[in-house]
Scaffold this active site. Sequence first.
Site, PDB file in Angstrom:
ATOM      1  N   THR A 169      -1.821   6.997  -3.418  1.00 47.91           N
ATOM      2  CA  THR A 169      -2.261   7.202  -2.045  1.00 47.91           C
ATOM      3  C   THR A 169      -1.970   8.639  -1.628  1.00 47.91           C
ATOM      4  O   THR A 169      -1.022   9.242  -2.119  1.00 47.91           O
ATOM      5  CB  THR A 169      -1.492   6.211  -1.148  1.00 47.91           C
ATOM      6  OG1 THR A 169      -2.001   4.913  -1.430  1.00 47.91           O
ATOM      7  CG2 THR A 169      -1.632   6.494   0.323  1.00 47.91           C
ATOM      8  N   ARG A 197      -8.220  -7.312   1.023  1.00 48.72           N
ATOM      9  CA  ARG A 197      -6.816  -6.932   1.256  1.00 48.72           C
ATOM     10  C   ARG A 197      -6.744  -5.589   1.995  1.00 48.72           C
ATOM     11  O   ARG A 197      -7.396  -4.625   1.625  1.00 48.72           O
ATOM     12  CB  ARG A 197      -6.087  -6.830  -0.083  1.00 48.72           C
ATOM     13  CG  ARG A 197      -4.603  -6.454   0.024  1.00 48.72           C
ATOM     14  CD  ARG A 197      -4.366  -4.978  -0.133  1.00 48.72           C
ATOM     15  NE  ARG A 197      -2.945  -4.647  -0.273  1.00 48.72           N
ATOM     16  CZ  ARG A 197      -2.462  -3.412  -0.295  1.00 48.72           C
ATOM     17  NH1 ARG A 197      -3.283  -2.387  -0.205  1.00 48.72           N
ATOM     18  NH2 ARG A 197      -1.182  -3.183  -0.420  1.00 48.72           N
ATOM     19  N   VAL A 198      -5.931  -5.534   3.023  1.00 46.68           N
ATOM     20  CA  VAL A 198      -5.681  -4.282   3.729  1.00 46.68           C
ATOM     21  C   VAL A 198      -4.197  -3.974   3.589  1.00 46.68           C
ATOM     22  O   VAL A 198      -3.354  -4.847   3.825  1.00 46.68           O
ATOM     23  CB  VAL A 198      -6.077  -4.395   5.214  1.00 46.68           C
ATOM     24  CG1 VAL A 198      -5.675  -3.134   5.975  1.00 46.68           C
ATOM     25  CG2 VAL A 198      -7.577  -4.639   5.341  1.00 46.68           C
ATOM     26  N   GLY A 199      -3.885  -2.753   3.187  1.00 45.13           N
ATOM     27  CA  GLY A 199      -2.489  -2.368   3.005  1.00 45.13           C
ATOM     28  C   GLY A 199      -1.904  -1.757   4.266  1.00 45.13           C
ATOM     29  O   GLY A 199      -2.456  -1.889   5.368  1.00 45.13           O
ATOM     30  N   ASP A 200      -0.802  -1.075   4.086  1.00 42.97           N
ATOM     31  CA  ASP A 200      -0.126  -0.429   5.217  1.00 42.97           C
ATOM     32  C   ASP A 200      -0.864   0.814   5.709  1.00 42.97           C
ATOM     33  O   ASP A 200      -0.753   1.195   6.880  1.00 42.97           O
ATOM     34  CB  ASP A 200       1.280   0.002   4.790  1.00 42.97           C
ATOM     35  CG  ASP A 200       1.205   1.019   3.653  1.00 42.97           C
ATOM     36  OD1 ASP A 200       0.601   0.693   2.603  1.00 42.97           O
ATOM     37  OD2 ASP A 200       1.717   2.141   3.812  1.00 42.97           O
ATOM     38  N   THR A 220       3.643   6.138   1.512  1.00 41.36           N
ATOM     39  CA  THR A 220       2.984   5.638   0.308  1.00 41.36           C
ATOM     40  C   THR A 220       3.939   4.665  -0.376  1.00 41.36           C
ATOM     41  O   THR A 220       5.153   4.736  -0.178  1.00 41.36           O
ATOM     42  CB  THR A 220       2.595   6.791  -0.640  1.00 41.36           C
ATOM     43  OG1 THR A 220       2.012   6.243  -1.833  1.00 41.36           O
ATOM     44  CG2 THR A 220       3.792   7.653  -1.033  1.00 41.36           C
ATOM     45  N   GLY A 221       3.373   3.775  -1.170  1.00 48.36           N
ATOM     46  CA  GLY A 221       4.209   2.781  -1.853  1.00 48.36           C
ATOM     47  C   GLY A 221       3.602   1.409  -1.672  1.00 48.36           C
ATOM     48  O   GLY A 221       2.415   1.279  -1.365  1.00 48.36           O
ATOM     49  N   HIS A 222       4.411   0.406  -1.849  1.00 51.08           N
ATOM     50  CA  HIS A 222       3.901  -0.953  -1.822  1.00 51.08           C
ATOM     51  C   HIS A 222       3.663  -1.422  -0.383  1.00 51.08           C
ATOM     52  O   HIS A 222       4.589  -1.700   0.367  1.00 51.08           O
ATOM     53  CB  HIS A 222       4.877  -1.874  -2.554  1.00 51.08           C
ATOM     54  CG  HIS A 222       4.351  -3.252  -2.683  1.00 51.08           C
ATOM     55  ND1 HIS A 222       5.070  -4.360  -2.324  1.00 51.08           N
ATOM     56  CD2 HIS A 222       3.138  -3.699  -3.092  1.00 51.08           C
ATOM     57  CE1 HIS A 222       4.324  -5.434  -2.530  1.00 51.08           C
ATOM     58  NE2 HIS A 222       3.159  -5.061  -2.988  1.00 51.08           N
ATOM     59  N   GLY A 223       2.373  -1.493  -0.025  1.00 51.61           N
ATOM     60  CA  GLY A 223       1.992  -1.664   1.370  1.00 51.61           C
ATOM     61  C   GLY A 223       2.501  -2.926   2.032  1.00 51.61           C
ATOM     62  O   GLY A 223       2.828  -2.927   3.224  1.00 51.61           O
TER      63      GLY A 223
HETATM   64  N1  ASP Z   1       0.516   1.974   0.329  1.00 49.64           N
HETATM   65  C1  ASP Z   1      -0.710   1.779  -0.398  1.00 49.64           C
HETATM   66  C2  ASP Z   1      -1.153   0.347  -0.232  1.00 49.64           C
HETATM   67  O1  ASP Z   1      -0.345  -0.535  -0.351  1.00 49.64           O
HETATM   68  C3  ASP Z   1      -0.587   2.081  -1.851  1.00 49.64           C
HETATM   69  C4  ASP Z   1       0.003   3.427  -2.156  1.00 49.64           C
HETATM   70  O2  ASP Z   1       0.723   3.991  -1.358  1.00 49.64           O
HETATM   71  O3  ASP Z   1      -0.263   3.946  -3.222  1.00 49.64           O
HETATM   72  O4  ASP Z   1      -2.317   0.132  -0.053  1.00 49.64           O
END
Ligand code: ASP
Length: 301
Positions: A169, A197-200, A220-223
Site C-alpha cells: 500500500t 472486501r474493504v480494508g482500512d 499500511t499493514g493488515h487492514g
Molecule cells: N492496509 C491495506 C489493507 O488491508 C494493506 C496494506 O497496507 O498493504 O487493505
Amino acid sequence: MKPALIVHGGAWKIAPETHAAHLRGTRAAAEAGWNILGAGGSALDAVEMAVSVMEDDPTFDAGVGSVLNCVGDIELDAIIMDGRTLALGAVAAVRNIPNPVRLARVIMEDTYHTLLVGDGARRFAEQKGMRLCAQAELTVPREVERYRRLQEIPNYHPADEFTPNPMDTVGAVAIDASGNVAAATSTGGVHFKLPGRVGDSPLVGSGAYADNETGAASTTGHGENIMRVVLSKTATDALAHGMDVQAAADYAIAYLHRRVGGYGGIIVVDRAGNTAFAYNTPHMAVAWTDAQGAIHAQIMR
Ligand code: ASP
C-alpha cells in the site's frame, strides 16, 4: 513555515529483489510531492501527486500492480483528507480506475459525500470525464503468478503472518508553507481477499487522517486490525495529547499490537513540520524530506 513530506510504499516483508524498485518508487513519489511543496503548492496537491506517482508504478500494491482478489479481480481503495477543514474523499472496491486517489479528491471536492464504492464510484468517475481503464491495464504478470500460487494453497488466508506476499500500500502526509496538513493512502488491499472486501485504507481515521490542529497520518499493514484501532486517528490524538511526532507514531503501532496483535506501519507529520514513521513488520519502505529539503529513501528493517 518550512514544508515537509513523508511517503510510504508499504510495510510487511518486502522481498529483497524488489528493494531497489521500492527505493526508486518512494523517492520518485517524494520528489514529485516536494516539487509541489517547494514551489509554494498545497499539502493536498502534494500528497495527491505523491500517491498517484506510486499508483502508476507497478512496484506497489496500488493502481497498476495491485494484488488480485480470490476470484482474480482487482478492487481498489483510496482516501485523501484536507487538514484545514477535515474535508475528505474516499473510494472503495472500485474497478477500472488507474488513479483512485484522484477520484477520491474529486469526490471530496465535487460531491457532498465522503465515500463512494464499487460501481457507483466508477460511474461517478465516468460522469466526471476521468480516465477509466481496462482491468488488464492494472494487472501485472507478477500478481497473476502470485494469484496462481495462492490458488494452490489449501485454505490460504491473506493475514498469514509475514507471508512473502507484500503489503505494498502507498501513502503520503505533508505540511505546506501555510501550515496546512494533508494525508492520502491508496491500495489494492490484501492479496486473495474476498470480492467486496474493504480494508482500512479508505476509512477515515484508519487508513489516513489529517487535522491542522494536530497533524496527519497514513497507515499500511493488515487492514482488518488497523481499522479496529483507528490507527491514524490514534496517532494524531496522541499528538493532541502532547506526544512528540516519533512518540505518537511509536505509540500507535504499539497500541495496534497490544490491543489486537496487529502488524503494520505508519507515517506521521505534526503541525510544526516534524515527520516520523514506525512499524512492527520486517520491513517498511519510506521516503522523506529533511529540513534542507533533501530526500531520503530507505527500506527499514
Ligand atoms: N492496509 C491495506 C489493507 O488491508 C494493506 C496494506 O497496507 O498493504 O487493505
